[in-house]
Scaffold this motif. Structure first.
Motif, PDB file in Angstrom:
ATOM      1  N   PRO A 104       0.844  -1.210   0.000  1.00  0.00           N
ATOM      2  CA  PRO A 104       0.000   0.000   0.000  1.00  0.00           C
ATOM      3  C   PRO A 104       0.877   1.258   0.000  1.00  0.00           C
ATOM      4  O   PRO A 104       2.032   1.225   0.446  1.00  0.00           O
ATOM      5  CB  PRO A 104      -0.797  -0.134   1.302  1.00  0.00           C
ATOM      6  N   PRO A 105       0.368   2.380  -0.489  1.00  0.00           N
ATOM      7  CA  PRO A 105       1.155   3.628  -0.485  1.00  0.00           C
ATOM      8  C   PRO A 105       1.541   4.022   0.939  1.00  0.00           C
ATOM      9  O   PRO A 105       0.742   3.916   1.868  1.00  0.00           O
ATOM     10  CB  PRO A 105       0.225   4.650  -1.124  1.00  0.00           C
ATOM     11  N   VAL A 106       2.780   4.482   1.097  1.00  0.00           N
ATOM     12  CA  VAL A 106       3.317   4.862   2.406  1.00  0.00           C
ATOM     13  C   VAL A 106       3.749   6.325   2.348  1.00  0.00           C
ATOM     14  O   VAL A 106       4.527   6.716   1.469  1.00  0.00           O
ATOM     15  CB  VAL A 106       4.506   3.970   2.808  1.00  0.00           C
ATOM     16  N   ASN A 107       3.246   7.118   3.289  1.00  0.00           N
ATOM     17  CA  ASN A 107       3.649   8.522   3.396  1.00  0.00           C
ATOM     18  C   ASN A 107       4.955   8.602   4.181  1.00  0.00           C
ATOM     19  O   ASN A 107       5.050   8.098   5.303  1.00  0.00           O
ATOM     20  CB  ASN A 107       2.550   9.323   4.097  1.00  0.00           C
ATOM     21  N   LEU A 108       5.962   9.230   3.617  1.00  0.00           N
ATOM     22  CA  LEU A 108       7.293   9.263   4.232  1.00  0.00           C
ATOM     23  C   LEU A 108       7.521  10.471   5.130  1.00  0.00           C
ATOM     24  O   LEU A 108       8.631  10.665   5.610  1.00  0.00           O
ATOM     25  CB  LEU A 108       8.364   9.246   3.134  1.00  0.00           C
ATOM     26  N   THR A 109       6.530  11.291   5.345  1.00  0.00           N
ATOM     27  CA  THR A 109       6.688  12.475   6.186  1.00  0.00           C
ATOM     28  C   THR A 109       5.567  12.535   7.213  1.00  0.00           C
ATOM     29  O   THR A 109       4.513  11.918   7.042  1.00  0.00           O
ATOM     30  CB  THR A 109       6.670  13.770   5.344  1.00  0.00           C
ATOM     31  N   ASP A 110       5.821  13.310   8.276  1.00  0.00           N
ATOM     32  CA  ASP A 110       4.797  13.527   9.291  1.00  0.00           C
ATOM     33  C   ASP A 110       3.712  14.459   8.735  1.00  0.00           C
ATOM     34  O   ASP A 110       3.943  15.245   7.815  1.00  0.00           O
ATOM     35  CB  ASP A 110       5.403  14.152  10.545  1.00  0.00           C
ATOM     36  N   THR A 111       2.552  14.369   9.340  1.00  0.00           N
ATOM     37  CA  THR A 111       1.431  15.219   8.948  1.00  0.00           C
ATOM     38  C   THR A 111       0.890  15.951  10.164  1.00  0.00           C
ATOM     39  O   THR A 111       1.168  15.577  11.309  1.00  0.00           O
ATOM     40  CB  THR A 111       0.299  14.386   8.316  1.00  0.00           C
ATOM     41  N   MET A 112       0.155  17.000   9.911  1.00  0.00           N
ATOM     42  CA  MET A 112      -0.491  17.739  10.989  1.00  0.00           C
ATOM     43  C   MET A 112      -1.901  18.095  10.552  1.00  0.00           C
ATOM     44  O   MET A 112      -2.183  18.270   9.359  1.00  0.00           O
ATOM     45  CB  MET A 112       0.299  19.006  11.337  1.00  0.00           C
ATOM     46  N   LYS A 113      -2.784  18.199  11.528  1.00  0.00           N
ATOM     47  CA  LYS A 113      -4.182  18.471  11.244  1.00  0.00           C
ATOM     48  C   LYS A 113      -4.375  19.939  10.868  1.00  0.00           C
ATOM     49  O   LYS A 113      -3.713  20.824  11.393  1.00  0.00           O
ATOM     50  CB  LYS A 113      -5.045  18.125  12.453  1.00  0.00           C
ATOM     51  N   LYS A 114      -5.297  20.147   9.949  1.00  0.00           N
ATOM     52  CA  LYS A 114      -5.659  21.492   9.535  1.00  0.00           C
ATOM     53  C   LYS A 114      -7.109  21.774   9.928  1.00  0.00           C
ATOM     54  O   LYS A 114      -7.893  20.861  10.198  1.00  0.00           O
ATOM     55  CB  LYS A 114      -5.500  21.642   8.015  1.00  0.00           C
ATOM     56  N   SER A 115      -7.446  23.049   9.979  1.00  0.00           N
ATOM     57  CA  SER A 115      -8.820  23.418  10.335  1.00  0.00           C
ATOM     58  C   SER A 115      -9.817  22.935   9.297  1.00  0.00           C
ATOM     59  O   SER A 115     -10.956  22.602   9.612  1.00  0.00           O
ATOM     60  CB  SER A 115      -8.939  24.936  10.505  1.00  0.00           C
ATOM     61  N   ARG A 116      -9.368  22.875   8.041  1.00  0.00           N
ATOM     62  CA  ARG A 116     -10.221  22.385   6.969  1.00  0.00           C
ATOM     63  C   ARG A 116      -9.416  21.422   6.098  1.00  0.00           C
ATOM     64  O   ARG A 116      -8.221  21.613   5.876  1.00  0.00           O
ATOM     65  CB  ARG A 116     -10.748  23.532   6.111  1.00  0.00           C
ATOM     66  N   GLY A 117     -10.087  20.391   5.601  1.00  0.00           N
ATOM     67  CA  GLY A 117      -9.451  19.466   4.683  1.00  0.00           C
ATOM     68  C   GLY A 117      -8.632  18.403   5.383  1.00  0.00           C
ATOM     69  O   GLY A 117      -8.559  18.339   6.621  1.00  0.00           O
ATOM     70  N   PRO A 118      -7.965  17.553   4.607  1.00  0.00           N
ATOM     71  CA  PRO A 118      -7.168  16.470   5.196  1.00  0.00           C
ATOM     72  C   PRO A 118      -5.893  16.984   5.831  1.00  0.00           C
ATOM     73  O   PRO A 118      -5.511  18.148   5.675  1.00  0.00           O
ATOM     74  CB  PRO A 118      -6.878  15.571   3.983  1.00  0.00           C
ATOM     75  N   ALA A 119      -5.230  16.085   6.546  1.00  0.00           N
ATOM     76  CA  ALA A 119      -3.966  16.441   7.191  1.00  0.00           C
ATOM     77  C   ALA A 119      -2.915  16.768   6.129  1.00  0.00           C
ATOM     78  O   ALA A 119      -2.870  16.142   5.068  1.00  0.00           O
ATOM     79  CB  ALA A 119      -3.492  15.315   8.089  1.00  0.00           C
ATOM     80  N   ALA A 120      -2.098  17.733   6.407  1.00  0.00           N
ATOM     81  CA  ALA A 120      -1.083  18.200   5.456  1.00  0.00           C
ATOM     82  C   ALA A 120       0.296  17.811   5.944  1.00  0.00           C
ATOM     83  O   ALA A 120       0.536  17.632   7.144  1.00  0.00           O
ATOM     84  CB  ALA A 120      -1.178  19.711   5.273  1.00  0.00           C
ATOM     85  N   GLY A 121       1.226  17.684   4.994  1.00  0.00           N
ATOM     86  CA  GLY A 121       2.608  17.386   5.350  1.00  0.00           C
ATOM     87  C   GLY A 121       3.255  18.538   6.083  1.00  0.00           C
ATOM     88  O   GLY A 121       3.000  19.713   5.804  1.00  0.00           O
ATOM     89  N   VAL A 122       4.106  18.187   7.037  1.00  0.00           N
ATOM     90  CA  VAL A 122       4.678  19.201   7.912  1.00  0.00           C
ATOM     91  C   VAL A 122       5.938  19.828   7.334  1.00  0.00           C
ATOM     92  O   VAL A 122       6.336  20.924   7.726  1.00  0.00           O
ATOM     93  CB  VAL A 122       4.963  18.582   9.298  1.00  0.00           C
ATOM     94  N   LEU A 123       6.584  19.156   6.373  1.00  0.00           N
ATOM     95  CA  LEU A 123       7.855  19.658   5.862  1.00  0.00           C
ATOM     96  C   LEU A 123       7.694  20.977   5.111  1.00  0.00           C
ATOM     97  O   LEU A 123       8.584  21.835   5.152  1.00  0.00           O
ATOM     98  CB  LEU A 123       8.494  18.617   4.935  1.00  0.00           C
TER      99      LEU A 123
END
Length: 622
Positions: free
Chosen positions: A145-164
Motif C-alpha cells: 500500500p502507499p506509504v507517506n514518508l513524512t509527518d502530517t499535521m491536522k488542519k482546520s479544513r481538509g485532510p492532514a497536510a505534510g509538515v515539511l
C-alpha cells in the motif's frame, strides 16, 4: 585560685529545635509573635511577594537603583532554577534519502519473501517536499500500500497536510533567506522544490501567526515591566526610548523609501524589552486592491519621512488603550516632528510625558562639529592638522561623557544641580587639556592632575600625547562649540543620560531579517514582528514557539529542538562575553589600531575626512 573554663552547652531540646524554622517563630527578634504572623499572612496573600526568578530579581534591583531601599528582602531572594536537561531518548529527525538507495533497501528486505525480487519503488503522490511512495514486485506480483514518508499535521479544513512544507518557511521568517534562496538550496541538494505559489501562501499564513504571537508577547512585556516597577517601589510608569528606521532612507531630491519601522523599548529593566511596535508600508501585492485591510497602511501621497510622527502616535495610542503601563518619559533623537507629536499627544490625553534627547546622538554631533573646525595654530614638528583635530574630537567626546556620567551619580536635592555643575565641567575641558588646572579641583570630576606626584596623571588621551598648544582664537572656538552643543536647554534634555542604542540595535536585527536590497510587499510587517519576537525570547525559543503555534509538533527529543536550543546557548555565551571587561578592552585597542593607521610613517591610508559623510545624514539639524 586557678581559672577554670566553664563549658556551656548549646544543645537545645528536640521540641524547641523543631520549631526554629516554622512560620511565626520569634527567635531573637524583638517583634511579637502576632506582628510576625501578620507580616507572614500579608506576604502570603500578596501574589507579588512570591519568590522571583534570577532574571526578575536582577531587573528589580536595576529598577530600584535610584531610590533608597524600598524593596523587601524576600522579594529579592531569587528562586533557584534547574537547567533543562537534554532528553537522552532516541532522536526524532528528518534525513535526506536518495530514491535509488531507497530502492536498494526495499529490495534487500523483500529478498526474505521472494526468491527472485524485481522491485520497483515509485513516487505516487507529491505535495511539495512531502512524498508518498509505493513498492511493487513484478516477480511475485506483490504490491504494498502507499506509504507517506513524512509527518502530517491536522488542519482546520481538509485532510492532514505534510509538515515539511511548513517547516521550510520557518527560516524565511527567522533569517535573511528569501523564497528564491530556499528553492536554490533545495536545487543544490537535488530535491524538487515546492512551487513558489505554495511557499508564498505558507509564508503569508505564518507571517500572520508570528504577528499575533509578537503582539501577545509585547503585552506580556508590559505586564512584566509593570510588576518589576511595583516590586521596586516605584510608580507603574516606564521610561522608554523611540526611534524610526527606513527600508531605504529618505534622500535629497527624491524619496526611495516606501517602508518604515518604529519601536518603543523600556529603560527600566536590564532586558530592555520591546513594549510596542508600529510599521508604515506603502506597498500592496495586489493591483486591484481597495486597501481596506491589506499590507498597505500608509498613504502614497504622503512622504515616508513624515511617518515618524504617525508611528510615534500609533505606539503611544496602543499603549494607552491597553491600560497596563503608563509612560513617564520618552527618549528620542532631536527630530522636530517628534517633539510636536508628543506635545499634541499630551494635550489630547491630558498626560505629562517628558521628552529627553539621546545622549549618544549629542556626543556624535559634538565630535562631528569639532572635526569640522579648521585650526589656525601652527603644529609642532611633524604633526598633521587633520589627524590632530580628529584625535582632539575623540578626546573631548570621551571627557564630556565621563564628566556627565560622574555628575549623574551625585545625589542632590537641587533640581538644577546637574545642569549647573555640568556647565562648569564642560567649560573647564579645554583649559584642562591646555595644562591649566586652576579650576579642576572644583569644576572637574575626571581630572587627576593633583595625583601626578604618585603617577596617576597621564596625557596619553590628548593628541600626540601632549597638552594643547593652540592659539586663543582656536581655544575660544573649541569652547564655543562645546557650550553651544551642550547649552543649558540641551543639558536639561539629556539630564537622564538615556540613549536610543537598543532601538538602533533592534533596527539592525530587523534589516538582517528583511534586507534593504529586497522589497517585501506583503510580509514586511511579519518579518518585523518575527525579528522583534526573536530579539525578546531568543531566536531558538522564538522559532519553537512559532512552529508549535502553527501546528508543527516540536518534540524535546527532536533534532530541531536540540539545534535551536544550542543556538540560544551560543547566543547567550557571546552576549556575556561581549559584556566582559576583557572583550571591551581588546575591542577598544583594535579600533584604536585601525584609527591610527594614517599616523604611521609612509602610510597609504588617507587622513582626509570622507566626502560621503554628508550623504548619510538623517536630515536632523542640532
Amino acid at each position: 585560685m586557678a581559672n577554670h573554663k566553664v563549658r556551656r552547652s548549646y544543645k537545645k531540646s528536640r521540641g524547641k529545635s523543631q520549631s526554629w524554622f516554622k512560620r511565626g517563630h520569634v527567635g531573637f527578634s524583638r517583634q511579637t509573635p502576632q506582628e510576625i504572623q501578620n507580616m507572614s499572612t500579608s506576604a502570603a496573600e500578596d501574589s507579588q511577594t512570591k519568590r522571583l526568578s534570577v532574571r526578575e530579581a536582577e531587573d528589580v534591583r536595576h529598577a530600584a537603583e535610584d531610590i533608597n531601599g524600598a524593596t523587601l528582602p524576600y522579594q529579592l531572594r531569587p528562586q533557584p532554577q534547574n537547567e533543562e536537561r537534554e532528553d537522552m531518548a532516541e532522536l526524532d529527525e528528518n534525513i535526506i534519502v536518495n530514491i535509488d538507495c531507497l530502492h536498494n533497501l526495499v529490495r534487500e528486505v523483500h529478498k526474505q519473501s521472494c526468491s527472485k525480487p524485481c522491485v520497483k519503488v515509485a513516487v505516487t503522490k507529491r505535495a511539495g517536499l512531502c512524498v508518498t511512495v509505493q513498492m511493487k514486485c513484478s516477480s511475485c506480483k506483490y504490491q504494498a500500500p502507499p506509504v507517506n514518508l513524512t509527518d502530517t499535521m491536522k488542519k482546520s479544513r481538509g485532510p492532514a497536510a505534510g509538515v515539511l512544507n511548513d517547516m521550510l518557511v520557518l527560516p524565511v521568517l527567522k533569517s535573511k533567506l528569501g523564497l528564491m534562496d530556499v528553492s536554490l538550496v533545495l536545487s543544490c541538494l537535488n530535491i524538487k522544490a515546492p512551487t513558489q505559489a505554495l511557499l508564498q501562501r505558507k509564508l503569508n499564513n505564518m507571517s500572520n501567526t508570528v504577528s499575533r504571537l509578537n503582539e501577545d508577547q509585547m503585552m506580556h512585556n508590559q505586564q512584566y515591566v509593570h510588576r518589576v516597577l511595583q516590586l521596586s517601589g516605584k510608580e507603574a510608569a516606564a521610561d522608554v526610548q523611540f526611534d524610526t528606521s527606513y527600508a531605504s532612507r529618505p534622500q535629497g531630491g527624491f524619496e526611495k523609501a516606501k517602508q518604515s519601522f518604529a519601536a518603543v523599548i523600556e529603560h527600566n529593566t536590564k532586558q530592555k524589552l520591546v513594549l510596542s511596535t508600529a510599521i508604515a508600508n506603502k506597498h500592496c501585492a495586489s493591483k486591484t486592491c481597495a486597501h481596506n485591510n491589506c499590507s498597505k497602511n500608509f498613504p502614497s501621497q504622503q512622504s515616508i519621512a513624515s511617518s515618524e510622527r504617525h508611528l510615534l502616535l500609533e505606539n503611544l495610542n496602543n499603549l494607552d488603550k491597553k491600560k497596563i503601563l503608563k509612560i513617564r518619559s520618552i527618549t528620542t533623537d532631536a527630530s522636530a516632528q517628534i517633539g510636536k507629536a508628543l506635545r499634541d499627544f499630551n494635550s489630547k490625553k491630558s498626560s505629562n510625558i517628558k521628552h529627553y534627547h539621546c545622549f549618544i546622538h549629542r556626543l556624535r554631533t559634538l565630535e562631528k562639529k569639532i572635526r569640522n573646525i579648521k585650526l589656525d595654530s601652527k603644529m609642532l614638528g611633524t604633526q598633521d592638522k587633520t589627524n590632530y583635530i580628529k584625535m582632539l574630537a575623540s578626546g573631548v567626546r570621551t571627557r564630556v561623557r565621563m564628566e556627565l556620567q560622574n555628575l549623574k551619580t551625585i545625589k542632590s536635592n537641587d533640581g538644577n544641580y546637574f545642569v549647573t555643575r555640568s556647565s562648569q565641567a564642560l567649560a573647564n575641558i579645554i583649559p584642562c587639556f591646555s595644562n591649566d588646572h586652576s579650576k579642576c579641583s572644583k569644576a572637574s570630576t575626571v581630572c587627576q592632575h593633583h595625583m601626578s606626584s604618585i603617577g596617576k596623571y597621564s596625557v596619553k588621551h590628548l593628541p600626540y600625547g601632549q597638552h594643547l598648544h593652540l592659539s586663543n582664537t582656536d581655544s575660544s572656538r573649541l569652547k564655543d562649540t562645546i557650550s553651544s552643543t551642550f547649552d543649558t536647554e540641551t543639558l536639561q534634555y539629556v539630564s537622564n543620560l538615556y540613549n536610543t542604542n537598543r532601538c538602533e540595535s533592534l533596527h539592525s536585527t530587523i534589516f538582517n531579517y528583511a534586507p534593504k536590497f529586497t522589497c517585501w510587499k506583503r510580509n514586511f510587517s511579519g518579518l518585523c514582528h518575527s525579528a522583534t519576537h526573536s530579539r525578546t525570547l531568543g531566536k531558538g525559543r522564538a522559532t519553537v514557539i512559532l512552529a508549535r503555534a502553527f501546528g508543527i509538533k516540536v518534540k524535546q527529543h527532536s533534532q530541531m529542538y536540540r539545534n535551536l536550543q544550542h543556538i540560544d546557548k551560543r547566543s547567550t555565551y557571546h552576549s556575556r562575553r561581549k559584556e566582559s571587561f576583557q572583550y571591551k578592552h581588546t575591542r577598544y585597542f583594535l579600533r584604536k589600531r585601525v584609527s591610527n593607521l594614517p599616523l604611521l610613517k609612509d602610510s597609504l591610508y588617507s587622513s582626509q575626512p570622507s566626502s560621503s559623510a554628508g550623504d548619510h545624514s538623517y536630515g536632523i539639524s542640532y
